[in-house]
Design a protein around this motif. Structure first.
Motif, mmCIF file in Angstrom:
data_model
loop_
_atom_site.group_PDB
_atom_site.id
_atom_site.type_symbol
_atom_site.label_atom_id
_atom_site.label_comp_id
_atom_site.label_asym_id
_atom_site.label_seq_id
_atom_site.Cartn_x
_atom_site.Cartn_y
_atom_site.Cartn_z
ATOM 1 N N GLU A 163 0.673 -1.272 -0.060
ATOM 2 C CA GLU A 163 0.111 -0.034 -0.029
ATOM 3 C C GLU A 163 0.779 1.116 0.095
ATOM 4 N N GLU A 164 2.003 1.234 0.807
ATOM 5 C CA GLU A 164 2.984 2.390 0.912
ATOM 6 C C GLU A 164 3.498 2.710 -0.673
ATOM 7 N N LYS A 165 3.972 1.333 -1.292
ATOM 8 C CA LYS A 165 4.715 1.504 -2.497
ATOM 9 C C LYS A 165 3.450 1.982 -3.665
ATOM 10 N N LEU A 166 2.260 1.708 -3.515
ATOM 11 C CA LEU A 166 1.372 2.130 -4.356
ATOM 12 C C LEU A 166 1.023 3.809 -4.309
ATOM 13 N N GLN A 167 0.956 4.180 -2.938
ATOM 14 C CA GLN A 167 0.851 5.654 -2.823
ATOM 15 C C GLN A 167 2.011 6.211 -3.076
ATOM 16 N N VAL A 168 3.196 5.728 -3.226
ATOM 17 C CA VAL A 168 4.367 6.517 -3.802
ATOM 18 C C VAL A 168 4.268 6.462 -5.232
ATOM 19 N N TRP A 169 3.798 5.434 -6.066
ATOM 20 C CA TRP A 169 3.555 5.550 -7.269
ATOM 21 C C TRP A 169 2.589 6.587 -7.805
ATOM 22 N N LEU A 170 1.202 6.429 -7.140
ATOM 23 C CA LEU A 170 0.502 7.263 -7.364
ATOM 24 C C LEU A 170 0.431 8.885 -7.284
ATOM 25 N N ALA A 171 1.321 9.165 -6.297
ATOM 26 C CA ALA A 171 1.660 10.521 -5.790
ATOM 27 C C ALA A 171 2.689 10.948 -6.927
ATOM 28 N N ALA A 172 3.724 10.037 -7.128
ATOM 29 C CA ALA A 172 4.769 10.617 -8.388
ATOM 30 C C ALA A 172 3.850 10.822 -9.489
ATOM 31 N N GLU A 173 3.062 10.044 -9.927
ATOM 32 C CA GLU A 173 2.198 10.174 -11.171
ATOM 33 C C GLU A 173 1.437 11.611 -11.175
ATOM 34 N N ALA A 174 0.848 11.633 -10.034
ATOM 35 C CA ALA A 174 -0.040 12.912 -10.108
ATOM 36 C C ALA A 174 0.832 14.195 -9.940
ATOM 37 N N GLU A 175 2.011 13.995 -9.364
ATOM 38 C CA GLU A 175 3.046 15.239 -9.469
ATOM 39 C C GLU A 175 3.301 15.715 -10.909
ATOM 40 N N ILE A 176 3.616 14.656 -11.525
ATOM 41 C CA ILE A 176 4.095 14.981 -12.926
ATOM 42 C C ILE A 176 2.953 15.130 -13.760
ATOM 43 N N ARG A 177 1.991 14.717 -13.757
ATOM 44 C CA ARG A 177 0.535 14.975 -14.493
ATOM 45 C C ARG A 177 0.352 16.327 -14.196
ATOM 46 N N ALA A 178 0.271 16.968 -13.066
ATOM 47 C CA ALA A 178 -0.003 18.466 -12.589
ATOM 48 C C ALA A 178 0.954 19.099 -13.567
ATOM 49 N N ARG A 179 2.142 19.026 -13.891
ATOM 50 C CA ARG A 179 2.998 19.688 -14.743
ATOM 51 C C ARG A 179 2.832 19.610 -16.050
ATOM 52 N N LEU A 180 2.241 18.489 -16.577
ATOM 53 C CA LEU A 180 2.605 18.400 -18.132
ATOM 54 C C LEU A 180 1.349 19.262 -18.764
ATOM 55 N N LYS A 181 2.030 19.693 -19.909
ATOM 56 C CA LYS A 181 0.867 20.555 -20.513
ATOM 57 C C LYS A 181 1.095 19.846 -22.108
ATOM 58 N N PRO A 182 0.128 19.192 -22.558
ATOM 59 C CA PRO A 182 0.040 18.610 -23.995
ATOM 60 C C PRO A 182 0.491 19.521 -25.186
ATOM 61 N N GLY A 183 1.124 18.995 -26.291
ATOM 62 C CA GLY A 183 1.130 19.771 -27.232
ATOM 63 C C GLY A 183 2.212 18.859 -27.975
ATOM 64 N N THR A 184 2.742 19.769 -29.200
ATOM 65 C CA THR A 184 3.612 19.176 -30.034
ATOM 66 C C THR A 184 4.949 20.251 -30.154
ATOM 67 N N MET A 185 5.717 19.543 -30.809
ATOM 68 C CA MET A 185 7.262 20.485 -31.030
ATOM 69 C C MET A 185 7.356 20.088 -32.568
ATOM 70 N N SER A 186 7.982 20.781 -33.603
ATOM 71 C CA SER A 186 8.343 20.365 -34.561
ATOM 72 C C SER A 186 9.805 19.671 -34.669
ATOM 73 N N ILE A 187 10.016 18.975 -35.508
ATOM 74 C CA ILE A 187 11.399 17.896 -35.623
ATOM 75 C C ILE A 187 12.493 19.206 -35.498
ATOM 76 N N ALA A 188 12.522 20.137 -36.096
ATOM 77 C CA ALA A 188 13.206 20.997 -36.013
ATOM 78 C C ALA A 188 13.600 21.872 -34.630
ATOM 79 N N GLU A 189 12.521 21.921 -34.028
ATOM 80 C CA GLU A 189 12.481 22.571 -32.752
ATOM 81 C C GLU A 189 13.197 21.420 -31.692
ATOM 82 N N VAL A 190 12.798 20.270 -31.661
ATOM 83 C CA VAL A 190 13.516 19.244 -30.918
ATOM 84 C C VAL A 190 14.830 18.999 -31.009
#
Length: 177
Positions: free
Chosen positions: A7-34
Motif C-alpha cells: 500500500e505504501e509503494k502504491l501511494q508513492v507511485w500514485l503520488a509521483a504520477e499525480a505530481e508529474i501529471r500536474a506539470r505536463l502540458k500536452p502539445g507538440t514540437m516540430s522536429i526542427a525545434e526538438v
C-alpha cells in the motif's frame, strides 16, 4: 523502497504520477525545434512543464516518471477505454508503453540534432492487464547504440514487481554527423 508495504509503494507511485501529471502540458514540437535541444534538455523541459508533452501520453493515459541517460520509465493505469472485446486491456496498450519507453531510452543516448524511428518491435505478453491491475510501469533500457541503429529492451511491471510484458526494439538513428 523494498521495505515499504504494498500500500505504501502504491501511494508513492500514485503520488509521483499525480505530481508529474500536474506539470505536463500536452502539445507538440516540430522536429526542427526538438533538434535544437539535447535529449536531456528535451525530457527535462517536458517534465518541468516548460515544453509540451506528446499528446499520445494523454490519449493512452501514461506519463513519463523517470529518465536518465540510457533509461526511461513511463507509468500508466489501465482503464476501460484500453479494453479489447475479450475483456482485458488490448495488447496495443502494452506495446505502446514499451515502444515509448524503449524509444525514449534510445533518444536519451542520442546527440543533439539526431532523431530515431522504430524499425522493429517485439513484444512478449506474460499476463493480461486489467483495470484491477493498478498502475504499471514500462521501463526501457539501452542494449547497444551504434552509428546507424540502436537496440533497447523493456518490461512492464506493477507495484509488486509482477511482470506483464517484455519487449525489444531496433531503432534507426536519423541525422547527426
Amino acid at each position: 523502497m523494498s521495505d515499504l508495504s504494498r500500500e505504501e509503494k502504491l501511494q508513492v507511485w500514485l503520488a509521483a504520477e499525480a505530481e508529474i501529471r500536474a506539470r505536463l502540458k500536452p502539445g507538440t514540437m516540430s522536429i526542427a525545434e526538438v533538434a535544437t535541444l539535447s535529449p536531456m534538455e528535451f525530457f527535462d523541459g517536458i517534465g518541468r512543464g516548460e515544453l509540451p508533452a506528446p499528446p499520445m501520453g494523454e490519449l493512452m493515459g501514461f506519463v513519463p516518471i523517470e529518465w536518465s541517460k540510457e533509461r526511461f520509465i513511463f507509468q500508466g493505469v489501465p482503464q476501460m477505454q484500453h479494453y479489447n472485446p475479450i475483456g482485458s486491456v488490448h495488447g496495443g496498450y502494452a506495446a505502446t508503453l514499451l515502444d515509448s519507453a524503449m524509444g525514449c531510452a534510445v533518444h536519451t543516448h542520442l546527440q543533439q540534432g539526431q532523431g530515431y524511428t522504430t524499425t522493429d518491435l517485439r513484444i512478449s505478453y506474460i499476463r493480461a492487464l486489467t483495470t484491477s491491475t493498478g498502475p504499471v510501469r514500462a521501463e526501457g533500457r539501452i542494449i547497444h547504440v551504434g552509428r546507424s541503429t540502436a537496440l533497447a529492451e523493456g518490461r512492464i511491471y506493477d507495484v509488486d514487481g509482477k511482470l506483464y510484458a517484455t519487449g525489444s526494439t531496433t531503432c534507426l538513428i536519423l541525422g547527426g554527423k
